[in-house]
Every structure is written in structure tokens, then in C-alpha cells.
Design a protein around this motif. Structure first.
Motif, PDB file in Angstrom:
ATOM      1  N   LEU A 308     -72.709 -76.200   4.621  1.00 17.28           N
ATOM      2  CA  LEU A 308     -73.647 -75.683   5.611  1.00 17.28           C
ATOM      3  C   LEU A 308     -74.874 -75.098   4.920  1.00 17.28           C
ATOM      4  N   PHE A 309     -74.671 -74.290   3.889  1.00 17.03           N
ATOM      5  CA  PHE A 309     -75.802 -73.754   3.137  1.00 17.03           C
ATOM      6  C   PHE A 309     -76.656 -74.881   2.557  1.00 17.03           C
ATOM      7  N   ALA A 310     -75.993 -75.838   1.910  1.00 16.57           N
ATOM      8  CA  ALA A 310     -76.721 -76.895   1.216  1.00 16.57           C
ATOM      9  C   ALA A 310     -77.546 -77.762   2.153  1.00 16.57           C
ATOM     10  N   ASP A 311     -77.189 -77.813   3.427  1.00 16.03           N
ATOM     11  CA  ASP A 311     -77.898 -78.637   4.406  1.00 16.03           C
ATOM     12  C   ASP A 311     -79.133 -77.968   4.994  1.00 16.03           C
ATOM     13  N   HIS A 312     -79.347 -76.685   4.679  1.00 18.38           N
ATOM     14  CA  HIS A 312     -80.467 -75.952   5.282  1.00 18.38           C
ATOM     15  C   HIS A 312     -81.591 -75.725   4.278  1.00 18.38           C
ATOM     16  N   ASP A 313     -82.783 -75.548   4.816  1.00 15.71           N
ATOM     17  CA  ASP A 313     -83.976 -75.421   3.977  1.00 15.71           C
ATOM     18  C   ASP A 313     -84.236 -74.000   3.503  1.00 15.71           C
ATOM     19  N   CYS A 314     -83.743 -73.004   4.229  1.00 15.31           N
ATOM     20  CA  CYS A 314     -84.039 -71.616   3.873  1.00 15.31           C
ATOM     21  C   CYS A 314     -83.010 -70.693   4.504  1.00 15.31           C
ATOM     22  N   PHE A 315     -82.527 -69.735   3.731  1.00 14.04           N
ATOM     23  CA  PHE A 315     -81.636 -68.704   4.255  1.00 14.04           C
ATOM     24  C   PHE A 315     -82.472 -67.480   4.593  1.00 14.04           C
ATOM     25  N   VAL A 316     -82.312 -66.969   5.806  1.00 14.08           N
ATOM     26  CA  VAL A 316     -83.129 -65.856   6.297  1.00 14.08           C
ATOM     27  C   VAL A 316     -82.235 -64.647   6.536  1.00 14.08           C
ATOM     28  N   TYR A 317     -82.628 -63.519   5.932  1.00 13.23           N
ATOM     29  CA  TYR A 317     -81.855 -62.289   6.111  1.00 13.23           C
ATOM     30  C   TYR A 317     -82.801 -61.134   6.444  1.00 13.23           C
ATOM     31  N   PRO A 318     -82.877 -60.730   7.731  1.00  9.84           N
ATOM     32  CA  PRO A 318     -83.802 -59.652   8.136  1.00  9.84           C
ATOM     33  C   PRO A 318     -83.134 -58.279   8.211  1.00  9.84           C
ATOM     34  N   GLY A 319     -82.231 -57.972   7.276  1.00  6.17           N
ATOM     35  CA  GLY A 319     -81.445 -56.744   7.344  1.00  6.17           C
ATOM     36  C   GLY A 319     -82.284 -55.482   7.364  1.00  6.17           C
ATOM     37  N   GLN A 320     -81.762 -54.451   8.035  1.00  4.62           N
ATOM     38  CA  GLN A 320     -82.448 -53.166   8.148  1.00  4.62           C
ATOM     39  C   GLN A 320     -81.815 -52.092   7.273  1.00  4.62           C
ATOM     40  N   TRP A 321     -80.560 -52.278   6.880  1.00  7.79           N
ATOM     41  CA  TRP A 321     -79.905 -51.256   6.064  1.00  7.79           C
ATOM     42  C   TRP A 321     -80.083 -51.585   4.591  1.00  7.79           C
ATOM     43  N   ASP A 322     -79.747 -50.616   3.732  1.00 12.56           N
ATOM     44  CA  ASP A 322     -79.807 -50.842   2.292  1.00 12.56           C
ATOM     45  C   ASP A 322     -78.595 -51.661   1.893  1.00 12.56           C
ATOM     46  N   GLU A 323     -78.775 -52.961   1.843  1.00 10.71           N
ATOM     47  CA  GLU A 323     -77.687 -53.902   1.590  1.00 10.71           C
ATOM     48  C   GLU A 323     -76.982 -53.533   0.286  1.00 10.71           C
ATOM     49  N   PRO A 324     -75.656 -53.306   0.324  1.00 10.40           N
ATOM     50  CA  PRO A 324     -74.933 -52.904  -0.894  1.00 10.40           C
ATOM     51  C   PRO A 324     -75.006 -53.957  -2.003  1.00 10.40           C
ATOM     52  N   PHE A 325     -74.824 -55.202  -1.650  1.00 21.85           N
ATOM     53  CA  PHE A 325     -74.988 -56.306  -2.590  1.00 21.85           C
ATOM     54  C   PHE A 325     -75.326 -57.583  -1.810  1.00 21.85           C
ATOM     55  N   GLY A 326     -74.403 -58.047  -1.036  1.00 21.91           N
ATOM     56  CA  GLY A 326     -74.651 -59.256  -0.263  1.00 21.91           C
ATOM     57  C   GLY A 326     -74.134 -60.495  -0.963  1.00 21.91           C
ATOM     58  N   ARG A 327     -72.833 -60.716  -0.845  1.00 26.97           N
ATOM     59  CA  ARG A 327     -72.218 -61.920  -1.407  1.00 26.97           C
ATOM     60  C   ARG A 327     -72.891 -63.179  -0.884  1.00 26.97           C
ATOM     61  N   VAL A 328     -73.404 -63.105   0.342  1.00 26.36           N
ATOM     62  CA  VAL A 328     -74.023 -64.251   0.985  1.00 26.36           C
ATOM     63  C   VAL A 328     -75.256 -64.728   0.219  1.00 26.36           C
ATOM     64  N   PHE A 329     -75.934 -63.840  -0.502  1.00 25.05           N
ATOM     65  CA  PHE A 329     -77.102 -64.262  -1.278  1.00 25.05           C
ATOM     66  C   PHE A 329     -76.688 -65.160  -2.431  1.00 25.05           C
ATOM     67  N   LEU A 330     -75.572 -64.821  -3.083  1.00 20.40           N
ATOM     68  CA  LEU A 330     -75.076 -65.688  -4.153  1.00 20.40           C
ATOM     69  C   LEU A 330     -74.709 -67.057  -3.607  1.00 20.40           C
ATOM     70  N   GLU A 331     -74.127 -67.087  -2.429  1.00 24.50           N
ATOM     71  CA  GLU A 331     -73.730 -68.360  -1.826  1.00 24.50           C
ATOM     72  C   GLU A 331     -74.946 -69.232  -1.547  1.00 24.50           C
ATOM     73  N   ALA A 332     -76.011 -68.621  -1.031  1.00 27.30           N
ATOM     74  CA  ALA A 332     -77.236 -69.383  -0.773  1.00 27.30           C
ATOM     75  C   ALA A 332     -77.848 -69.873  -2.087  1.00 27.30           C
ATOM     76  N   LEU A 333     -77.987 -68.979  -3.052  1.00 28.61           N
ATOM     77  CA  LEU A 333     -78.625 -69.342  -4.314  1.00 28.61           C
ATOM     78  C   LEU A 333     -77.851 -70.438  -5.040  1.00 28.61           C
ATOM     79  N   ALA A 334     -76.530 -70.337  -5.033  1.00 26.08           N
ATOM     80  CA  ALA A 334     -75.714 -71.320  -5.751  1.00 26.08           C
ATOM     81  C   ALA A 334     -75.864 -72.715  -5.166  1.00 26.08           C
ATOM     82  N   THR A 335     -76.139 -72.815  -3.876  1.00 24.12           N
ATOM     83  CA  THR A 335     -76.350 -74.124  -3.251  1.00 24.12           C
ATOM     84  C   THR A 335     -77.801 -74.573  -3.327  1.00 24.12           C
ATOM     85  N   GLY A 336     -78.630 -73.786  -3.985  1.00 26.18           N
ATOM     86  CA  GLY A 336     -80.045 -74.146  -4.093  1.00 26.18           C
ATOM     87  C   GLY A 336     -80.831 -73.910  -2.824  1.00 26.18           C
TER      88      GLY A 336
END
Length: 411
Positions: A308-336
Motif C-alpha cells: 500500500l505504501f509503495a503504491d502511493h506518491d506521498c505520505f501525508v502526516y498533519p499531526g498536532q502533537w509532539d510525535e514520540p517517534f512514528g514507526r509509520v515514517f520508517l515504513e513510508a521511507l523504506a518503501t521510497g
């Protein structure tokens, strides 16, 4: 004692192989990697694992499932740990990936010979809402019984899944666990903070700074795969995560609508996840006239997310809190998949050259995404995204846990 095999008891937020939150999957990766490196790992499961769970045979599973009074699951967990304190004392290290287990670890387990470690993967050890956002409006820099109780009750409504009284009662229970945990914070031997931001936050709240070690999330190698979108219109945007206020999901539809109004190219949005805001998001999409451009998938099994990540052009995260880390960012980056995110917590450090950060406003998201597509910058960001994830591979991260354990034992 460097290089020695350790007997490790690991308190899991669910059980290995469970489909659940990012914390569930991160905990499973950690125990698997520790076992692969020769440590004797016993996983204490907060939820009873199925008998046919496909778990590494080198890892023993034991259940901490405890029903009955008290009815709050956090109190049940602590009571289960207290009941088995002598059993935990047989290990070198007891590592809890569940923050609200601190009272029992700091009381019963601290009196054994085992070293104790707690993972701080969000704010649940100082905030009963787990987000450190006072009244859901602003970052919170202090806590207290009256302040937290008022915030807890006032923000418990507006949820699709649970009633306001139920959420308020649950959160008030967590408030009591926060207070009990803070009272024994000095008795925990070591803390695993996912990011420099978390380390500084907990130090500001009075946790012993010299015991806080920053160790990032592990890259899940299932996401380390080729990117598959063509970065051509219509551009497919992706959000993956909880549909919750602090994740900024109320901004997703305005961002999409503004992009489609201002740019010739069509933009589409896939929203992956469940939570209390889904019905509101669907209604907003219809009001903004972009209902046909939004797909709500609900929860998706973790095994299906890499494609699903690899099929999309851009991952968008409009979070308002101070994100502790965000495993989801690694998932997006790893799929390019390039990332455009709010500049909160340690997000900018994680995303690096694999995306862009914004001030979190709808306007800046629209300008940033529009500029990336107009300038044909997405393919370059995709290549850079793949290069950023080496620092999160198990061979780099797991030895940091071993060093933390050794410091706790030597201390």
C-alpha cells in the motif's frame, strides 16, 4: 559482561504476531531480534496468545491475562505482575513495553535481583490521555491531579467508538496509574526513550535523566521494497494511523480539497486506520465535494501495508502533537514513499532528506505538496528516502538494547 547471553522477561503490549498498534509490532520485532542474538527471551503477554501463534520456538510465551476486579485493564496488569514478582526475579532483566506497568515494576519487581527497564514510546507515563495535549488544544508542560482530572473529563466526548462516561472513567484510572508510576520512577533501573524529544520531555517531568537511553524504532524489513508508483497525476496521497484528534486527521480533507482547487492535476487520498473520527472525515469529504476522491480502508493487516505504501506518491502526516517517534515514517521511507509531515517532536530528524516538514497548517501542506508535484521532485525524494533507513536496521539498533541492559545490571 559484554557479549553474554541474558535471561530477559519482556512484557508485551499484546502478544507476538498480534495485529495491533505500532507498539505491538515494534515489541515483537525487538524480542525476535534479541532471541536471534542468543538471549533467553520469555515474553509475558498482556493478551492471551492463541495456541497456534506462529512464534519463534526459541521464545517462551506466558500470559499476564487477568480478568475480574479491578475491571480496569491497567490495574489488572499491575496486579498480575505483582502476583508473579518472585517469578520475574529469576531473570537478569525485566523489560516492559507497557508504560502503565511502572507501579508494579517499581514496587514488587524492583525488590528482586532483576534489572528493570521501561519503554517510553509515548506520554502515558505522565499523561493519562497519552498525548500531553492540554484540553486537546496545546502542548502540556506539567501535570497534577486536579489539572489532569479536569482535562481527562472535558476531552472524553466526541468519539465514535466509546461513550464519554466510559472514556472518562478509563482515563481517570490511567491518571491514578500515572501518579503511582511517578512515585516509583527512581526505582526503575533504566528507560528506553524512542527519540531525543521523548528523553528531554521525560527529564523535564522529573524522570532520572541519567537513566534515559535513546534507542529508535526498528525498521521492519518487510517494508524494504521497491517503490511502485509513477509519481504522475493523478497523485495518490496516503495517511496511515489512528483517526484521532492529536493526529491532525481533521486537516486531511481540507488539504485534499485545496490541492484539487488550486492545481490542475487531480489528487486522491487513501485513509488507512480506524478510530473515533472516521464518520466526521467522511462527512467532511462530502461537504467539500471530494467524496469520490477519498478512500477509507479501515484497519489494514500489517502484512498488506508495504504494498500500500509503495503504491502511493506521498505520505501525508498533519499531526498536532509532539510525535514520540512514528514507526509509520520508517515504513513510508523504506518503501521510497516521500513524506510531508508536521514538524512536531523528532519528525524532522527521522524524515531527513526523504521528505519535507511543515508548520502543520493546511496552507503550508498545500503549498509544499503542490510545489513537490509541480517541480517533479518526488522521484528524487523517493531515492533519498530509501537511503535514510540504514540507521534503523536491527544490526544497528539491537546492540543498543544490549548496552542498555548491561548498564542497568552494572549499575
Amino acid at each position: 559482561m559484554t557479549g553474554e547471553s541474558l535471561a530477559i522477561a519482556f512484557i508485551h503490549p499484546s502478544h507476538p504476531e498480534s495485529e495491533g498498534t505500532g507498539a505491538t509490532h515494534s515489541a515483537t520485532r525487538i524480542v525476535s531480534e534479541l532471541a536471534d542474538r542468543g538471549h533467553d527471551v520469555t515474553v509475558y503477554c498482556r493478551e492471551r496468545p492463541p495456541e497456534d501463534a506462529a512464534v519463534d520456538p526459541a521464545i517462551e510465551l506466558r500470559s499476564l491475562d487477568r480478568s475480574g476486579y479491578p475491571y480496569h485493564t491497567g490495574f489488572q496488569l499491575n496486579d498480575a505482575i505483582r502476583d508473579r514478582a518472585a517469578e520475574f526475579g529469576a531473570y537478569d532483566v525485566v523489560h516492559s513495553y507497557v508504560m502503565n506497568a511502572m507501579p508494579a515494576l517499581g514496587e514488587a519487581v524492583a525488590d528482586t535481583d532483576a534489572a528493570t527497564v521501561v519503554t517510553l514510546n509515548a506520554y502515558g507515563a505522565v499523561c493519562p490521555k497519552n498525548d500531553l495535549r492540554y484540553m486537546d488544544r496545546e502542548a502540556c508542560a506539567s501535570n497534577g491531579l486536579a489539572k489532569c482530572a479536569a482535562c481527562t473529563v472535558a476531552t472524553s466526548g466526541g468519539h465514535d467508538e466509546y461513550s464519554a462516561p466510559y472514556r472518562a472513567a478509563s482515563r481517570l484510572g490511567y491518571l491514578e496509574l500515572v501518579r503511582r508510576g511517578e512515585a516509583v520512577a527512581d526505582r526503575i533501573d533504566g528507560y528506553h526513550a524512542l527519540s531525543p524529544h521523548l528523553k528531554s520531555t521525560y527529564a523535564d517531568f522529573g524522570f532520572p535523566a541519567d537513566r534515559l537511553a535513546v534507542i529508535p524504532n526498528l525498521l521492519d524489513d518487510r517494508f524494504d521494497r521497491p517503490h511502485e508508483s509513477d509519481f504522475r497525476p493523478p497523485y495518490d496521497l496516503l495517511y496511515v494511523g489512528a483517526l484521532a484528534e492529536h493526529k491532525g486527521v481533521d486537516r486531511l480533507i481540507p488539504i485534499l480539497a485545496a490541492l484539487n482547487r488550486r492545481h490542475e492535476a487531480d489528487f486522491r487520498l487513501t485513509v488507512v486506520g480506524d478510530g473515533g473520527k472516521q464518520s466526521q472525515l467522511a462527512a467532511a469529504a462530502e461537504r467539500e465535494g471530494v467524496g469520490s476522491a477519498v478512500a477509507f480502508t479501515g484497519w489494514v493487516p500489517n502484512a498488506d501495508l508495504p504494498a500500500l505504501f509503495a503504491d502511493h506518491d506521498c505520505f501525508v502526516y498533519p499531526g498536532q502533537w509532539d510525535e514520540p517517534f512514528g514507526r509509520v515514517f520508517l515504513e513510508a521511507l523504506a518503501t521510497g514513499t516521500p513524506v510531508v509531515a508536521s514538524d512536531v517532536g523528532s519528525v524532522a530528524d527521522i524524515v531527513g532528506d526523504g521528505g519535507r516538514v511543515t508548520d502543520g497548517s493546511v496552507e503550508e501542506f498545500v503549498e509544499t505538496i503542490g510545489a513537490l508535484t509541480a517541480g517533479d521532485d518526488l522521484p528524487t525524494l523517493s531515492e533519498r528516502a530509501k537511503e535514510t533507513v540504514d540507521a534503523y536496521r536491527p544490526s544497528t539498533v539491537v546492540p543498543q538494547f544490549e548496552r542498555l541492559y548491561e548498564r542497568c545490571l552494572d549499575g
